[in-house]
Design an enzyme around this catalytic site. Sequence first.
Site, short mmCIF file in Angstrom:
data_model
loop_
_atom_site.label_atom_id
_atom_site.label_comp_id
_atom_site.label_asym_id
_atom_site.label_seq_id
_atom_site.Cartn_x
_atom_site.Cartn_y
_atom_site.Cartn_z
CG ASP A 340 -141.69 -39.26 35.24
OD1 ASP A 340 -140.83 -38.41 35.47
OD2 ASP A 340 -142.84 -39.23 35.73
CB SER A 365 -140.73 -47.06 31.92
OG SER A 365 -141.38 -46.65 33.11
NE ARG A 366 -135.69 -40.66 31.04
CZ ARG A 366 -136.44 -40.03 30.16
NH1 ARG A 366 -137.65 -39.63 30.50
NH2 ARG A 366 -136.01 -39.79 28.94
CB VAL A 367 -140.82 -43.74 37.34
CG1 VAL A 367 -141.41 -43.93 38.74
CG2 VAL A 367 -140.12 -42.40 37.24
#
Length: 511
Positions: A340, A365-367
């Site tokens: 992620d 950071s995708r989350v």
Amino acid sequence: MLIKQLSLLEETIDAAVDQQLGKEDVEESGTVMSIDNGIAVIKGLKAVKNQELIKFPGDTMGMAFNLDFRSVGVILLGEYKHIQSGDRVTRSYQVADIPASQDVLGRVISPLGEPLDDLGPIETDRRMPIEREAPPIMHRAPVNKPLQTGLKVIDSVVPIGKGQRELILGDRQTGKTAIAVDTIINQREADVICIYCAIGQQITAVAKVIEVLKEHDAMGYTVVMVAGSESAPGVSFIAPYAATSLGEYFMEKGRDVLIIYDDLTRHARAYRELSLLLERPPGREAYPGDIFYIHSRLLERSTHLKPAFGGGSLTALPIIETQAENLSAYIPTNLISITDGQIALSPKLYQKGNLPAVKIGTSVSRVGGKTQVPAYRQITSALKLTYSQFEELETFASFGTRLDESTKRILERGKRIRAVLNQPQYQPIEVTEQIGILMAVTSGTLDSVPVDKISQAERMIQTLVREDETFRKQLMEEERLDENVKESFLQRVSDRLKEEWDEADGKPAID
């Protein structure tokens, strides 16, 4: 009448067979045909199951891995020098598993659950199979709680949430393990269980990590699993799966777990070695075709569960090693697509002394951004924008071009942001103190402080934040930081700087 008698006879025979098969002295055995480099080829185990444990002489265990028509390929999970061709082996009718209980905390264990620290046996509550299916989508909850690393550059720019999978990648000796160890140390007051899984590491390097964890009182909530460089390749292969099963044991009890895989590059190499010895078809860079699958089925087990299924979380920080910052190599691209987000480390920044050597432009950071404290999110956007402008202008200014006042201000502020993002190892900073420091530097309050004195200004700001409990409470609880509160805090910082700084000769009153 005849049909009825035949039916009764058939039932009698079936019952007798079932009874005979249920006896303990009935076992299926085979013979070792060949053995080499941690791989054994067995003949005779026609009914063996995939990943079933095989008993070898001398209490050595192996795991069935290749089920061919005429033979079985077995990866050995222990010492095998005493095993010879012609030795008899037997089925165990069990899959590889690991003992799990609260007693593993503070211990150093092998991937099979054997203690390696001379502290005695480990009491077992349950045995967890090392290979388990990932939790179904309907059992998972959104990632909505932050996992603080204590590192300003990560918590601000590439934040991590509980249940997230954030990749750490970089060349050799750029501080990958240091980030992981700092994150473990920062969980001391966070009620997070940590698992450090060393795959193919030198024993001296693992011993150093253990010593650091002991010095910072982190071993009490940490499990160290070791598959050393001298271990059989089969042991290195199963290590991350065993560590994940141990983490799932605590996650299902509602606990938050952090697991470090150090590192998956060595894990991929161990799997490649096993596959080539088992004569599986090689693919790109001689890795087998299912190399992506072995890592995806591992990392998909990290998640945040809904309260109905325990409510715990398993956060993964896999580490991989790159060559000359090549993120497009086979294993890095595989893991970047699975995780992620990634924290990319730069050897150039490391050599300049910018530690942690996080390359902000490549890291993402995708989350985790959704999990940040609202006040942190407010200042993060300004931080990223200012720093990215600084990096572009710094390259431009290196050619000796004449600069206007606006550009000079951006460069000076960027230098102070970079100095603030530097942080000594083993010194994590609490989140409200991070917010106070970054708020001051992005607002320009620290523009008058010389770059080499930024660390002193940071310590002063940390003291101010600790003294103001109301300010700390507002940072953690308010949906949005009030501008009056922000201005009041920055004014206090400015006043304290004037008190402790002699503006006439530029020397700090505190040194």
